[in-house]
Every structure is written in C-alpha cells, then in structure tokens.
Design a protein around this motif. Structure first.
Motif, PDB file in Angstrom:
ATOM      1  N   THR A 136       0.816  -1.215   0.000  1.00 46.39           N
ATOM      2  CA  THR A 136       0.000   0.000   0.000  1.00 46.39           C
ATOM      3  C   THR A 136       0.846   1.260   0.000  1.00 46.39           C
ATOM      4  O   THR A 136       0.517   2.246  -0.667  1.00 46.39           O
ATOM      5  CB  THR A 136      -0.929   0.014   1.235  1.00 46.39           C
ATOM      6  N   TYR A 137       1.947   1.231   0.731  1.00 44.79           N
ATOM      7  CA  TYR A 137       2.755   2.439   0.905  1.00 44.79           C
ATOM      8  C   TYR A 137       4.192   2.284   0.435  1.00 44.79           C
ATOM      9  O   TYR A 137       5.054   3.098   0.781  1.00 44.79           O
ATOM     10  CB  TYR A 137       2.732   2.864   2.381  1.00 44.79           C
ATOM     11  N   GLY A 138       4.474   1.275  -0.369  1.00 46.90           N
ATOM     12  CA  GLY A 138       5.815   1.099  -0.881  1.00 46.90           C
ATOM     13  C   GLY A 138       6.769   0.549   0.170  1.00 46.90           C
ATOM     14  O   GLY A 138       6.432   0.419   1.348  1.00 46.90           O
ATOM     15  N   THR A 139       7.971   0.239  -0.288  1.00 44.78           N
ATOM     16  CA  THR A 139       9.025  -0.258   0.591  1.00 44.78           C
ATOM     17  C   THR A 139      10.197   0.706   0.555  1.00 44.78           C
ATOM     18  O   THR A 139      10.580   1.197  -0.503  1.00 44.78           O
ATOM     19  CB  THR A 139       9.490  -1.653   0.139  1.00 44.78           C
ATOM     20  N   HIS A 140      10.769   0.979   1.712  1.00 46.17           N
ATOM     21  CA  HIS A 140      11.905   1.898   1.781  1.00 46.17           C
ATOM     22  C   HIS A 140      13.161   1.248   1.207  1.00 46.17           C
ATOM     23  O   HIS A 140      13.244   0.020   1.065  1.00 46.17           O
ATOM     24  CB  HIS A 140      12.143   2.344   3.224  1.00 46.17           C
ATOM     25  N   LEU A 141      14.135   2.064   0.898  1.00 42.67           N
ATOM     26  CA  LEU A 141      15.378   1.589   0.301  1.00 42.67           C
ATOM     27  C   LEU A 141      16.114   0.623   1.216  1.00 42.67           C
ATOM     28  O   LEU A 141      16.893  -0.209   0.747  1.00 42.67           O
ATOM     29  CB  LEU A 141      16.275   2.781  -0.056  1.00 42.67           C
ATOM     30  N   ASP A 142      15.861   0.718   2.530  1.00 40.67           N
ATOM     31  CA  ASP A 142      16.518  -0.194   3.474  1.00 40.67           C
ATOM     32  C   ASP A 142      15.716  -1.472   3.697  1.00 40.67           C
ATOM     33  O   ASP A 142      16.074  -2.298   4.528  1.00 40.67           O
ATOM     34  CB  ASP A 142      16.777   0.501   4.812  1.00 40.67           C
ATOM     35  N   GLY A 143      14.594  -1.617   2.962  1.00 40.04           N
ATOM     36  CA  GLY A 143      13.800  -2.833   3.042  1.00 40.04           C
ATOM     37  C   GLY A 143      12.625  -2.766   3.991  1.00 40.04           C
ATOM     38  O   GLY A 143      11.774  -3.669   3.997  1.00 40.04           O
ATOM     39  N   THR A 144      12.524  -1.727   4.822  1.00 39.64           N
ATOM     40  CA  THR A 144      11.388  -1.604   5.741  1.00 39.64           C
ATOM     41  C   THR A 144      10.141  -1.168   4.976  1.00 39.64           C
ATOM     42  O   THR A 144      10.215  -0.559   3.904  1.00 39.64           O
ATOM     43  CB  THR A 144      11.684  -0.590   6.859  1.00 39.64           C
ATOM     44  N   VAL A 145       8.992  -1.489   5.550  1.00 36.92           N
ATOM     45  CA  VAL A 145       7.711  -1.201   4.890  1.00 36.92           C
ATOM     46  C   VAL A 145       7.305   0.247   5.133  1.00 36.92           C
ATOM     47  O   VAL A 145       7.419   0.760   6.260  1.00 36.92           O
ATOM     48  CB  VAL A 145       6.626  -2.166   5.420  1.00 36.92           C
ATOM     49  N   GLY A 146       6.833   0.910   4.090  1.00 35.34           N
ATOM     50  CA  GLY A 146       6.395   2.291   4.213  1.00 35.34           C
ATOM     51  C   GLY A 146       5.088   2.420   4.964  1.00 35.34           C
ATOM     52  O   GLY A 146       4.339   1.459   5.129  1.00 35.34           O
ATOM     53  N   THR A 147       4.806   3.636   5.423  1.00 33.65           N
ATOM     54  CA  THR A 147       3.554   3.941   6.108  1.00 33.65           C
ATOM     55  C   THR A 147       2.910   5.148   5.442  1.00 33.65           C
ATOM     56  O   THR A 147       3.511   5.792   4.580  1.00 33.65           O
ATOM     57  CB  THR A 147       3.806   4.258   7.591  1.00 33.65           C
TER      58      THR A 147
END
Length: 450
Positions: A136-147
């Motif tokens: 839903t909110y993409g994934t950050h460059l470090d692999g964590t899930v976006g909010t």
C-alpha cells in the motif's frame, strides 16, 4: 611394380580409411560451423538484450524540440549547454532542464542566461517510465515497509518509447500516451504559470498567474506554442502524477541522500503572496510573508521544495497556489460535467452539476484531459482503476488531503495552497467547480510532438 591380392586389399583398406577420415573431418567441421552459428546467434541475442536493457536503465534522452534550449545551473547562474555534453544525471537526482527564450533573444553554448529578462519559460524533462508500488505504501530503500506518514519508494524503470507492454508487476505510466501517440517523455513547467493571459511565462520569484477559469487557463497554456515546435497545453492529472511518482522514486527527492525521514517529502511553498519557487522553513510550515524574499528557489530551503531536493527539479507542487488540472468528471451518459452551475463553471459548453447546460467555449480534444465517473475513487478513471493518477495508488501519502471530484465539483485541484500546512503536498487532491479563484493557478506541459 605388381601388387598381389594381399597388397591390393591393404591398399583398398587404407583408401577406405582415408575416405572415412575425410568424411569424419567434413562432418566435424560442419557440426562445429553450425554450433558456431548457434553460439554467434546466442551471443548476438544476449548482447542485443543487454544493449536494450542498458538503454532502458537510463532515461530517454530529452527531446529538444525547436524552441527549447538545454541549460545547466553552474556557479549561481544558468548557462546554455551543448546537448552532447553531460547536462543531467537522473541517478543522482539531477533532472534535465531547458528554457524557451523570449522573442529576439539568441544565445550560444556557454552563454549565461538572465532568467528574469531573457527567458519565457523554464521546463523539466520527465522521461518515459514504468513503475510499481510494493504494498500500500511502498518499501523503503533499506527494506522496511512504508507507512502513510512515511511512504516508501515507487520503483521506476526508464523505458523506450517503443515499449508499451510493462514488465511483470509494473505499469507503463499513462502520462506518456498522448492521444494515439506514444511519447519518450514530457516537458513540465518548472514553476506554476506566471505572466498574463496574453503573455504566459514560467518563471521563478514572481507571482503566479491566478484567478482564471479552466477554459481560460487552457487557452493561456496554448499560447506558448508560438515559441516551440511541440504541443503546449495545460497539465493533465496524469501528467502531474508522472512528476509526483518520479519524485517519490530513487531518482527524485525521495532518493536524495541529503534528506532523511519526513524531510524526504517535497516541502511546501508557504509564501503568502504566491511567489513561485519558494520553500518553507520546514516541510509543512505555516503560511508566511517572510519566506517570500528569503527562501527563493536557488537557496537551500527553496531547493527542499523541489521534486529532486535540488535546483534541477519541479517547484510549487506542494502549496503555493492550488492548481487546476485537466481532469474532470463525466456523467453516466459519457458527457463531461463542466461546472457546478451557470455561475461557477469552467467556461466550456456542456452539462453542469445542476443538470443545466452552459453555452461557452467548445471543450478541447479528449487527449487533453483525463476523465472520471464519480462513483468510487477506485473505479472512476475512464471506467477503470485510478492507478497512475495519485487518486487510489498513493492516495493520502504523507497525510496529504484527498477528495475526489463529484457532479457538483467536477474538476480536480492539486497540490494544496500556501496555508494548508500538513495537508498540502504532491499527493494532495481536491474537487473544484472549474471557475476562477484567487488561489488557483495551473501548470504548463509540452508534449514533444510535431
């Protein structure tokens, strides 16, 4: 010399062996030759594949149609550059810029340009791409899930103009289809439109052009066609979305290592007098008169309000004036709803939200606007999903305000204004009547077509 029967037999055997050796060598050479052809073909296919992948991993070269001059910012000034030189680097968030010079102004490579007095408009190249959003909110460059408050990366692959079928899991952005023509990219106004209805400009550090209805804005945008060999028009919602998505990728401000956390969001233009190119002291700063003269587009705080986080990006996409785009509701009969009533409307001829009809200017060709059937924000874009438009995907990212157009307020308004603080942003959308308002401006886009 006579050969006895035994000698004759031995000679025959040697002859047969010789013939068989020749045949074996011939067959072996033939097989090796065939294998070489196969290997050469495979090598060629691999090299061609790698070549095409290499071309697609880089942005499509900017199409410098007649009238657009490539420029770079160097030592506190804009200079004309040879298009064969290195003048952009999207992998380092440095987008290609070009200018339209005023009538009678000529420049050669290496010349400095006086933006205030010699330039009609400044534009930024958005190359053709395909994209995908993980979750839903993409994934950050470090692999964590976006909010929602800290969304992640929109993954982007630059692609060739000939590629119309997306890679697995990706979508080709619709901004690069203009009517029946596929585009290699689009030139987007670097700032909100400035100047006048008769003489539009796209310049920094001056007040944006506001208080026009949509039909007047569209006609104003087309007046830049006298300077170029392309198609200058008022931005569509999909074209705005193409800039927003690129900004939220590794090629935009999101990928700029100079910004972290919440500061990856494009900062607001909070200037109370609608000066273009201004950046707030913080990402979501309150409206201010002070920043209008201090945080101009070339300053550090000004650059934080661009889509790259540096001077090469697009400005005024968060705050400043609200921006009308060519995105409008259609009724269930397929007719565009061109305003609220006889007083509040776009100036185009057609049906209105109150079911009456307005007689004005004929609407433009359908290629100039995106259409919506206002039943649901997930199934409204041309009777399909509102992907690519920041209306269902990326909806409310960074907690930007989101409101879908309706029968009564059928036009889309984007970006928010100088006083909408946390609600403003590149993913902000609202509805509008299409009528003129003092806080509504627009943006010009050039499609590189003949």
């Amino acid at each position: 010399m006579k050969l006895n029967n035994k000698g004759f037999a031995i000679s025959s055997i040697l002859y047969i062996i010789l013939i068989m050796c020749i045949i074996l060598i011939t067959v072996t050479l033939s097989v090796l030759s065939s294998r070489k052809l196969i290997l050469d073909k495979q090598k060629s296919d691999v090299l061609n594949s790698l070549y095409n992948e290499a071309k697609e991993s880089k942005p499509y070269s900017p199409e410098l149609i007649n009238g657009l001059i490539p420029v770079v910012y160097n030592k506190n000034s804009w200079k004309v550059v040879d298009s064969d030189d290195i003048w952009y680097d999207y992998s380092n968030q440095e987008w290609a810029n070009a200018v339209i010079l005023k009538s009678g102004v000529t420049k050669k490579v290496g010349d400095t340009i006086d933006v205030s007095n010699e330039v009609q408009g400044m534009f930024v190249w958005i190359p053709r791409y395909e994209y995908k959003i993980d979750g839903t909110y993409g994934t950050h460059l470090d692999g964590t899930v976006g909010t929602q408050s800290l969304p992640g990366e929109i993954k982007i692959n630059f692609i060739l103009k000939s590629k119309t079928k997306a890679s697995d899991g990706y979508k080709v952005h619709p901004a690069f289809t203009f009517g029946d023509e596929e585009l290699s990219g689009i030139w987007v106004g670097k700032f909100e439109t400035t100047g006048t209805a008769d003489n539009p400009t796209v310049l920094p550090n001056i007040t944006s052009l506001r208080n026009q209805n949509v039909s007047t804005q569209f006609a104003t945008a087309q007046k830049l066609n006298t300077f170029i060999n392309g198609d200058s028009h008022m931005a569509k919602n999909s074209e705005w979305g193409a800039v927003a998505y690129l900004s939220q990728s590794k090629y935009g401000k999101y990928g700029n290592p100079n910004y972290t956390g919440a500061n990856k969001e494009v900062a607001i233009n909070n200037c109370s007098s609608y000066i273009t190119g201004i950046g707030g002291d913080t990402v979501s700063a309150e409206v201010s008169i002070d920043t209008c003269g201090t945080n101009t587009y070339e300053t550090i705080k000004g650059q934080a309000a661009s889509t790259t986080g540096n001077i090469t990006g697009v400005y005024d996409m968060s705050g400043g004036a609200r921006e009308y785009v060519m995105g409008v509701s259609f009724d269930t009969n397929g007719n565009p709803i061109l305003g609220t009533n006889g007083t509040r409307n776009s100036g185009y001829t057609g049906v209105l939200g109150d079911k009456s009809t307005y007689n004005g200017i004929e609407p433009p060709n359908l290629k100039y606007y995106d259409i919506y059937v206002p039943t649901s924000k997930t199934t409204s874009c041309s009777n399909s999903n509102c992907f690519d438009y920041s209306l269902s995907e990326a909806s409310g990212w960074y907690n930007d305000y989101i409101r879908f157009p309706s029968d009564n307020d059928p036009w889309l308004v984007l970006g928010g204004r100088n006083n909408t603080t946390t609600s403003a942003g590149i993913f902000y959308s609202n509805d509008g009547t299409g009528s003129n308002y003092n806080d509504c401006s627009f943006r010009i886009v050039i499609a590189p077509v003949s």
